[in-house]
Motif scaffolding. Structure first.
Motif, PDB file in Angstrom:
ATOM      1  N   VAL A  72      42.736 -44.101  23.578  1.00  0.00           N
ATOM      2  CA  VAL A  72      41.487 -43.410  23.468  1.00  0.00           C
ATOM      3  C   VAL A  72      40.885 -43.081  22.046  1.00  0.00           C
ATOM      4  O   VAL A  72      39.705 -43.248  21.900  1.00  0.00           O
ATOM      5  CB  VAL A  72      41.725 -41.820  24.106  1.00  0.00           C
ATOM      6  CG1 VAL A  72      40.591 -41.193  24.243  1.00  0.00           C
ATOM      7  CG2 VAL A  72      42.144 -42.140  25.804  1.00  0.00           C
ATOM      8  N   PHE A  73      41.623 -42.960  21.239  1.00  0.00           N
ATOM      9  CA  PHE A  73      41.324 -42.534  19.897  1.00  0.00           C
ATOM     10  C   PHE A  73      40.832 -43.846  19.265  1.00  0.00           C
ATOM     11  O   PHE A  73      39.898 -43.943  18.325  1.00  0.00           O
ATOM     12  CB  PHE A  73      42.417 -42.194  18.888  1.00  0.00           C
ATOM     13  CG  PHE A  73      42.527 -40.704  18.911  1.00  0.00           C
ATOM     14  CD1 PHE A  73      41.661 -39.896  18.130  1.00  0.00           C
ATOM     15  CD2 PHE A  73      43.185 -39.867  19.602  1.00  0.00           C
ATOM     16  CE1 PHE A  73      41.718 -38.490  18.071  1.00  0.00           C
ATOM     17  CE2 PHE A  73      43.400 -38.305  19.635  1.00  0.00           C
ATOM     18  CZ  PHE A  73      42.465 -37.908  18.810  1.00  0.00           C
ATOM     19  N   GLN A  74      41.423 -45.058  19.793  1.00  0.00           N
ATOM     20  CA  GLN A  74      41.072 -46.406  19.102  1.00  0.00           C
ATOM     21  C   GLN A  74      39.360 -46.665  19.493  1.00  0.00           C
ATOM     22  O   GLN A  74      38.579 -47.047  19.042  1.00  0.00           O
ATOM     23  CB  GLN A  74      41.975 -47.311  19.636  1.00  0.00           C
ATOM     24  CG  GLN A  74      43.280 -47.278  18.982  1.00  0.00           C
ATOM     25  CD  GLN A  74      44.392 -48.519  19.677  1.00  0.00           C
ATOM     26  OE1 GLN A  74      43.872 -49.183  20.338  1.00  0.00           O
ATOM     27  NE2 GLN A  74      45.608 -48.407  19.050  1.00  0.00           N
ATOM     28  N   GLY A  75      39.314 -46.204  21.052  1.00  0.00           N
ATOM     29  CA  GLY A  75      37.931 -46.441  21.522  1.00  0.00           C
ATOM     30  C   GLY A  75      37.038 -45.517  20.951  1.00  0.00           C
ATOM     31  O   GLY A  75      35.900 -46.146  20.411  1.00  0.00           O
ATOM     32  N   LEU A  76      37.390 -44.416  20.783  1.00  0.00           N
ATOM     33  CA  LEU A  76      36.409 -43.507  20.006  1.00  0.00           C
ATOM     34  C   LEU A  76      36.099 -44.015  18.714  1.00  0.00           C
ATOM     35  O   LEU A  76      34.815 -44.018  18.174  1.00  0.00           O
ATOM     36  CB  LEU A  76      36.957 -41.982  20.089  1.00  0.00           C
ATOM     37  CG  LEU A  76      37.165 -41.196  21.009  1.00  0.00           C
ATOM     38  CD1 LEU A  76      37.856 -39.852  21.035  1.00  0.00           C
ATOM     39  CD2 LEU A  76      35.623 -41.038  21.605  1.00  0.00           C
ATOM     40  N   LEU A  77      37.130 -44.532  18.036  1.00  0.00           N
ATOM     41  CA  LEU A  77      36.679 -44.917  16.722  1.00  0.00           C
ATOM     42  C   LEU A  77      35.843 -45.993  16.666  1.00  0.00           C
ATOM     43  O   LEU A  77      34.927 -46.069  15.736  1.00  0.00           O
ATOM     44  CB  LEU A  77      38.201 -45.105  15.982  1.00  0.00           C
ATOM     45  CG  LEU A  77      38.215 -45.468  14.522  1.00  0.00           C
ATOM     46  CD1 LEU A  77      37.719 -44.309  13.581  1.00  0.00           C
ATOM     47  CD2 LEU A  77      39.594 -45.626  13.937  1.00  0.00           C
TER      48      LEU A  77
END
Lengths: 364, 526
Positions: A329-334
């Protein structure tokens, strides 16, 4: 009220530098909101996600193990994307590199010399490059979309690896568990400081690749060609540069580096060919490439950043009891925020409060 | 109609100003357009004409000053508001969808929902009424540039505007098409509508306009009745000084054949491209051949095959200094001594985001490999000599820039074009092919570029100039040919060529019979 994007006369150098950091900050804010929604204290959660993995020596070693493949792949992808070739299939090239390089220790376990490892690495690069050559060939010959072809070839490679690891390359003495025989010492990529942790020479390969490719892009005619064809294909044609040649160059280079990352992962971190050898490095490296502003040197810093999201996901699972998918999820947000913030480089954002008063409905 | 109250202008601006960063694109413009007059807005490229009309049409917001409509201050915040006020606009660059029909294109631009049948009927009625023949069900892709312009005019007329703004309407028309347009304008004027006519063509302004306002560097430098002026007095107001004459003297006897095109045909590469048919062209050392023609008749396709960006089927179709070159790419042709300047500066001749020195390497890395590339197989770009050459070109062509090596995109159109032409002249090419050398370039820079082209021919090179600008064609060419629908007319000496004849050739009249026939007579027979 509406938001207006005004094109800047010249791209802003300030925002070119700031944009990745703004994206990081926004990711943290969004992450905090996410953790709050899950009922966790956002500060504790962010701490265990982003800071805790950096507080111990062994976990820093783990960080480099994750960062090395990300950097290697992202360096190749930077060249690809800069030249307007959209290779989304680095994951598949990574896997094929891992497979081809592994054939040496699996099929010839007796061949143990100083040549074993270099041969494996070269085969790894060839495997990745060959897999990358497929979308390049189809793009230049039949005008197919390289995004789709390279992406679909990922699944082909994944299933092929699965079949090999469960089938023909399975360790006969492995109690029917999937996976090949364990590699001999001569076929292992050594650890840098074995007494301290697991960091292996894959990191050195990644750093060397980043510097060499940076030099190529910055100072050579070949790098100039990459930049011209990426910025303006028409001007590139006027210069006499060939888009076909460039498509092959970009895909072979990025495929080769992804394949190198693949064999480095198998022979360094894992030690045998398994049915899965990548936690999505090939996809995460796309984010690394963009977060690093498509610069090979930027990819180094971005690689470590994204490696942290892998460790943070594991940490979040252990200390917070949240699924380690939160790392994804964090990768996607980034990636979302990085691409969004890049707008600031070419556009000025204005809030317009005046209401449109056109009686017949405004239209441009 | 307000035709009786002539003392109140239909539209008036007071101190209208637009500032972009540090540039005052329009600086305190006072302008008054009376009802029922054709008002010319004159000025060079970059004088602020487009900025001014964009403010009048609500595309740009003024930084200061006010706009009065029939004496009352108005705020025009969007094109929709402009149309509602009574202002219609025909842009220089059309905004039409090629794959849609005429009626559909008109419908897209209308505010509110109107059934397409009614639009068709209305468009047909208007086009008949104003002498603008147009078939509402035709696809735009199949129409000529002149017909496309008619769509834009009809589209503006559908709103029943009291003021119509036309931005450089004749720049894409043949002389005959332009005459038709002028008839339409006369009709509009007779109905009491006002026209704001933007142009830098002095002859037509004198012919059709009642009053003229002249802009230079964003300021009004003159207001006059163009009929009482001479072209040179108008030009002085526009340019602020005398424009140097191009001296063609010294173009000697043509020498050896440097480029020879023989029965060259090339199919259209896209549905919207033009196929080249049986093109013949011979250019000798010391000659400037100009290829005139209305835009979109195969100019860029011809340029592409001459430059080698697109190769042709038969190597023999193009010979460079006697060598069959039709199958050779652009780099090979450059190595044979050819240089090329395409029409589009941004993204074709130059990469806007790259520095000038980078853009120098772009077209010269192969021909000047010894100087610009070093490091053996590594192929390093030798920045020292590249910087020296960039400086040399900039000073030779008087390229004005704020930094030593700025991104190409930050230069004004004229300055970038001077650099691009200078980049090719700097290597003294034996053959130079230029497409629209001074398109969108101010008069001073244009005259410098034209002189440089003539000088290159004088020094014994062959020059091919593809141009829409007839003034330019007559100024520099030793022979003139016309391109129409991918066919090239036989080159004729500039001394005996007339504008009327070029106009006929542009319109598709090909005299296969050769010379000695009066073209006007043949045209009448059609």
């Amino acid at each position: 009220m509406h938001i207006e994007l005004q094109k800047r006369p010249v791209p802003s150098t300030l925002y070119a530098v700031l944009s990745p950091f703004i994206a990081l900050a926004l990711t943290l804010v969004a992450g905090a909101i996410l953790f709050m929604a899950l009922g966790k204290n956002p500060f504790d959660a962010l701490y265990s996600f982003f800071i805790e993995p950096l507080t111990e020596v062994w976990s820093i070693h783990e960080l480099t193990v994750k960062a090395a493949p990300l950097i290697l792949i992202a360096v190749g992808l930077s060249v690809c994307y800069r030249s307007n070739n959209w290779n989304i299939g680095a994951e598949g090239q990574f896997i094929m590199g891992g497979i081809l390089g592994s054939l040496v220790p699996i099929l010839m376990p007796g061949f143990q010399s100083w040549l074993t490892l270099p041969l494996m690495l070269v085969l790894g690069m060839i495997g990745g490059a060959a897999w990358g050559a497929i979308p390049a060939y189809l793009k230049t010959r039949f005008n197919t979309n390289e995004i789709l072809v390279s992406l679909m070839l990922v699944y082909t490679a994944q299933l092929f690896l699965d079949w090999l690891a469960r089938g023909v390359l399975r360790d006969p003495n492995g109690n029917n568990f999937p996976g090949s025989i364990r590699f001999s010492e001569a076929a292992r990529l050594p650890e840098i400081i074995p007494s301290q942790g697991s960091a292996h020479y894959g990191l050195v390969l990644a750093l060397v690749a980043a510097v060499v490719v940076w030099f190529m892009l910055r100072f050579t005619l070949n790098g100039f060609e990459v930049r011209v064809l990426g910025a303006n294909p028409r001007a590139g044609r006027f210069a006499g540069f060939s888009q076909t040649r460039m498509a092959f160059f970009a895909f072979l280079l990025s495929g080769g580096l992804a394949g190198l990352a693949g064999i480095a992962e198998v022979s360094g971190a894992i030690g045998q060919l398994r049915e899965t050898i990548s936690p999505g490095y090939g996809f995460t490296a796309i984010i690394v490439a963009f977060l690093g502003r498509l610069s090979p040197l930027g990819a180094i810093a971005a690689g470590f950043m994204l490696a942290l999201t892998y460790l943070g996901g594991e940490a979040a699972q252990m200390t917070l009891g949240i699924s380690d998918k939160v790392g994804r999820v964090f990768q996607g947000l980034l990636l979302f925020f990085v691409l969004g913030c890049d707008t600031l480089i070419n556009y000025r954002v204005r809030l317009v409060w005046r209401k449109a008063t056109a009686p017949a409905g405004g239209q441009a | 109609m307000d035709t009786n109250h002539t003392e109140i202008p239909l539209l008036e601006t007071r101190g209208l100003t637009k500032i972009f960063g540090s540039l005052r694109a329009c600086d305190g413009i006072d302008l008054a357009i009376a009802p029922g007059e054709v008002h010319a807005l004159l000025g060079e490229n970059g004088a602020g004409k487009s900025t001014l009309v964009k403010m009048l049409f609500g595309v740009l917001e003024p930084s200061a000053g006010e706009i009065l409509w029939k004496g009352a201050p108005v705020k025009i915040g969007s094109p929709g508001e402009a149309r509602a006020t009574g202002v219609g606009m025909v842009f220089q660059h059309f905004s039409l969808f090629e794959a849609l029909t005429v009626a559909e294109n008109i419908a897209l631009a209308l505010d509110g929902k109107v059934p397409i049948e009614r639009i068709s009927d209305e468009a047909r009625r208007l086009s008949v009424e104003y002498g603008l023949p147009l078939d509402p069900s035709a696809h735009v892709a199949d129409l000529s540039v002149g017909e496309r312009q008619r769509i834009e005019i009809v589209r503006a007329l559908l709103q029943n505007p009291e003021l119509i703004i036309l931005d450089e309407p004749t720049s894409v028309l043949t002389p005959q098409e332009a005459d038709k347009l002028f008839e339409t304008l006369a009709k509009l004027k007779a109905e009491g509508r006002s026209v704001l006519y933007i142009s830098h063509r002095l002859e037509e302004v004198q012919r059709i306009c009642d009053r003229a306002t002249v802009l230079r560097h964003g300021k009004v430098t003159g207001a006059c009745d163009p009929r009482n002026e001479t072209p040179s007095s108008l030009a002085r107001m526009m340019v602020g000084g005398e424009v140097p004459e191009i001296s063609g003297a010294g173009l000697g006897e043509p020498g050896e054949v440097l480029i020879e095109v023989h029965r060259l045909s090339a199919p259209a590469r896209t549905p919207f491209a033009v196929a080249l048919t049986d093109v013949d062209l011979t250019v000798r050392a010391g000659e400037v051949i100009a290829i005139a023609g209305v835009a979109g008749n195969g100019q860029s396709e011809l340029f592409d095959v001459l430059s080698g960006e697109v190769t042709v089927a038969h190597a023999d179709s193009i010979r460079i200094a006697g060598v069959a070159a039709g199958r050779l790419g652009i780099t090979a042709r450059r190595l044979m001594g050819c240089s090329f300047v395409p029409e589009e500066r941004h993204g074709h001749a130059a990469v806007p985001t790259m520095s000038l020195s980078g853009n120098l390497v772009l077209s010269r890395y192969a021909s000047d490999r010894k100087t610009f590339i070093t490091g053996g197989w590594l192929g390093l770009i030798n920045t020292g000599p590249v910087a020296t050459a960039t400086k040399r070109i900039s000073s030779a062509m008087d390229v004005r820039k704020s930094l030593v090596d700025p991104p190409a995109g930050s230069l004004s159109g004229g300055n970038l074009q001077k650099f691009i032409v200078g980049r090719e002249l700097d290597r003294q090419p034996r053959v130079l092919v230029v497409n629209q050398p001074t398109w969108g370039v101010d008069a001073g820079a244009a005259s410098r570029i034209r002189q440089a082209l003539v000088d290159l021919a004088k020094s014994g090179s062959a020059v091919i100039v593809i141009s829409q600008d007839l003034d330019e064609v007559f100024e520099i060419a030793s022979s003139i040919s016309v391109i129409n629908e991918g066919r090239l007319s036989k080159p004729e000496p500039a001394a005996t060529m007339t504008r009327e004849r070029i106009g006929l050739l542009m319109g598709g009249f090909h005299d296969g019979a050769g010379h000695g026939v009066d073209p006007a007579e043949v045209a009448h027979a059609h």
